[in-house]
Motif scaffolding. Structure first.
Motif, PDB file in Angstrom:
ATOM      1  N   PRO A   1       0.730  -1.289   0.024  1.00  0.00           N
ATOM      2  CA  PRO A   1      -0.112   0.135   0.028  1.00  0.00           C
ATOM      3  C   PRO A   1       0.736   1.348   0.054  1.00  0.00           C
ATOM      4  CG  PRO A   1      -0.134  -1.212   2.072  1.00  0.00           C
ATOM      5  CD  PRO A   1       0.570  -1.942   1.029  1.00  0.00           C
ATOM      6  N   THR A   2       0.541   2.204  -0.782  1.00  0.00           N
ATOM      7  CA  THR A   2       1.482   3.344  -0.795  1.00  0.00           C
ATOM      8  C   THR A   2       0.483   4.769  -0.932  1.00  0.00           C
ATOM      9  OG1 THR A   2       2.514   2.314  -2.595  1.00  0.00           O
ATOM     10  CG2 THR A   2       3.061   4.497  -2.448  1.00  0.00           C
ATOM     11  N   VAL A   3       1.131   5.799  -0.248  1.00  0.00           N
ATOM     12  CA  VAL A   3       0.336   7.057  -0.156  1.00  0.00           C
ATOM     13  C   VAL A   3       1.447   8.075  -0.744  1.00  0.00           C
ATOM     14  CG1 VAL A   3      -0.443   8.855   1.437  1.00  0.00           C
ATOM     15  CG2 VAL A   3      -0.866   6.649   2.006  1.00  0.00           C
ATOM     16  N   VAL A   4       1.004   8.839  -1.731  1.00  0.00           N
ATOM     17  CA  VAL A   4       1.632   9.791  -2.421  1.00  0.00           C
ATOM     18  C   VAL A   4       1.056  11.260  -2.092  1.00  0.00           C
ATOM     19  CG1 VAL A   4       2.417  10.765  -4.771  1.00  0.00           C
ATOM     20  CG2 VAL A   4       2.475   8.329  -4.122  1.00  0.00           C
ATOM     21  N   VAL A   5       2.014  12.341  -1.717  1.00  0.00           N
ATOM     22  CA  VAL A   5       1.218  13.503  -1.432  1.00  0.00           C
ATOM     23  C   VAL A   5       2.090  14.570  -2.491  1.00  0.00           C
ATOM     24  CG1 VAL A   5       1.059  15.412   0.412  1.00  0.00           C
ATOM     25  CG2 VAL A   5       0.880  12.847   0.983  1.00  0.00           C
ATOM     26  N   LEU A   6       1.196  15.083  -3.137  1.00  0.00           N
ATOM     27  CA  LEU A   6       1.725  16.037  -4.123  1.00  0.00           C
ATOM     28  C   LEU A   6       0.964  17.443  -3.987  1.00  0.00           C
ATOM     29  CD1 LEU A   6       1.465  13.850  -7.149  1.00  0.00           C
ATOM     30  CD2 LEU A   6       3.536  14.389  -5.921  1.00  0.00           C
ATOM     31  N   PRO A   7       1.668  18.579  -4.470  1.00  0.00           N
ATOM     32  CA  PRO A   7       1.030  19.743  -4.370  1.00  0.00           C
ATOM     33  C   PRO A   7      -0.574  19.956  -5.071  1.00  0.00           C
ATOM     34  CG  PRO A   7       3.169  20.199  -5.092  1.00  0.00           C
ATOM     35  CD  PRO A   7       2.743  18.674  -5.076  1.00  0.00           C
ATOM     36  N   ALA A   8      -1.280  20.583  -4.628  1.00  0.00           N
ATOM     37  CA  ALA A   8      -2.714  20.547  -5.187  1.00  0.00           C
ATOM     38  C   ALA A   8      -2.897  21.796  -6.005  1.00  0.00           C
ATOM     39  CB  ALA A   8      -3.814  20.382  -4.176  1.00  0.00           C
ATOM     40  N   GLU A   9      -2.334  21.641  -7.239  1.00  0.00           N
ATOM     41  CA  GLU A   9      -2.367  22.709  -8.099  1.00  0.00           C
ATOM     42  C   GLU A   9      -3.776  22.993  -8.595  1.00  0.00           C
ATOM     43  OE1 GLU A   9      -0.678  26.051 -10.091  1.00  0.00           O
ATOM     44  OE2 GLU A   9       0.282  24.566  -8.893  1.00  0.00           O
ATOM     45  N   GLY A  10      -4.151  24.180  -8.274  1.00  0.00           N
ATOM     46  CA  GLY A  10      -5.558  24.635  -8.750  1.00  0.00           C
ATOM     47  C   GLY A  10      -6.696  24.094  -7.995  1.00  0.00           C
ATOM     48  N   SER A  11      -6.319  23.433  -6.954  1.00  0.00           N
ATOM     49  CA  SER A  11      -7.334  23.082  -5.859  1.00  0.00           C
ATOM     50  C   SER A  11      -7.778  24.151  -5.287  1.00  0.00           C
ATOM     51  CB  SER A  11      -6.956  21.921  -5.142  1.00  0.00           C
ATOM     52  OG  SER A  11      -6.690  20.599  -5.530  1.00  0.00           O
ATOM     53  N   CYS A  12      -9.325  24.384  -4.821  1.00  0.00           N
ATOM     54  CA  CYS A  12      -9.973  25.426  -4.288  1.00  0.00           C
ATOM     55  C   CYS A  12     -10.529  25.506  -2.953  1.00  0.00           C
ATOM     56  CB  CYS A  12     -10.776  26.256  -5.176  1.00  0.00           C
ATOM     57  SG  CYS A  12     -12.276  25.325  -5.462  1.00  0.00           S
ATOM     58  N   SER A  13     -10.450  24.140  -2.448  1.00  0.00           N
ATOM     59  CA  SER A  13     -11.027  23.910  -1.233  1.00  0.00           C
ATOM     60  C   SER A  13     -10.671  22.624  -0.521  1.00  0.00           C
ATOM     61  CB  SER A  13     -12.726  23.961  -1.202  1.00  0.00           C
ATOM     62  OG  SER A  13     -13.062  22.647  -1.919  1.00  0.00           O
ATOM     63  N   TRP A  14     -10.957  22.294   0.790  1.00  0.00           N
ATOM     64  CA  TRP A  14     -10.729  21.336   1.317  1.00  0.00           C
ATOM     65  C   TRP A  14     -11.428  20.038   0.705  1.00  0.00           C
ATOM     66  CZ3 TRP A  14      -8.323  18.333   5.181  1.00  0.00           C
ATOM     67  CH2 TRP A  14      -9.072  17.403   5.837  1.00  0.00           C
ATOM     68  N   CYS A  15     -12.784  20.186   0.403  1.00  0.00           N
ATOM     69  CA  CYS A  15     -13.652  19.153   0.063  1.00  0.00           C
ATOM     70  C   CYS A  15     -14.256  19.594  -1.183  1.00  0.00           C
ATOM     71  CB  CYS A  15     -14.551  18.848   1.281  1.00  0.00           C
ATOM     72  SG  CYS A  15     -15.459  20.139   1.513  1.00  0.00           S
ATOM     73  N   ASP A  16     -15.202  18.497  -1.683  1.00  0.00           N
ATOM     74  CA  ASP A  16     -16.042  18.806  -2.759  1.00  0.00           C
ATOM     75  C   ASP A  16     -17.475  19.345  -2.379  1.00  0.00           C
ATOM     76  OD1 ASP A  16     -14.177  17.859  -4.510  1.00  0.00           O
ATOM     77  OD2 ASP A  16     -14.504  15.854  -4.451  1.00  0.00           O
ATOM     78  N   CYS A  17     -17.567  19.650  -1.164  1.00  0.00           N
ATOM     79  CA  CYS A  17     -19.071  20.046  -0.623  1.00  0.00           C
ATOM     80  C   CYS A  17     -19.379  21.332  -1.340  1.00  0.00           C
ATOM     81  CB  CYS A  17     -19.022  20.254   0.681  1.00  0.00           C
ATOM     82  SG  CYS A  17     -18.743  18.963   1.616  1.00  0.00           S
TER      83      CYS A  17
END
Length: 103
Positions: free
Chosen positions: A26-42
């Motif tokens: 199992p693997t976790v990759v953390v990358l910059p969230a380019e263009g993401s505007c919020s913590w969630c999709d709500c």
């Protein structure tokens, strides 16, 4: 905006995560969230934060956590994270991996 090198390195990290998961790790990759505007999709304007999917953090996402399951060998989750919740999310995923929950 991502440079070509940024895109290449992100693609390589994601491919490595996929390959490790396909071979049982199992693997976790953390990358910059380019263009993401919020913590969630709500849809905050229409219905507030939905507690089933969101902790209600109002901060902008700075990174995305991509989680590959050894059970499927595929990327199972993409979680947007603000800087204040990165450590919480990493501890949570570490606990799941340690318990064998991603296998």
């Amino acid at each position: 905006m991502n440079t070509p090198l940024d895109t290449f390195l992100s693609d390589q990290a994601l491919a490595t995560g996929r390959d490790l998961a396909a071979n049982g790790t199992p693997t976790v990759v953390v990358l910059p969230a380019e263009g993401s505007c919020s913590w969630c999709d709500c849809d905050v304007v229409a219905k507030e934060h939905d507690p089933r999917f969101c902790a209600g953090c109002p901060n902008d996402a700075a990174m995305a956590m991509h989680i590959y399951s050894a059970a499927t060998g595929q990327r199972d989750w993409d979680i947007l994270l603000c800087p204040g919740h990165k450590d919480d999310a990493m501890r949570f995923i570490t606990a799941i991996v340690a318990s064998g929950g991603l296998r």
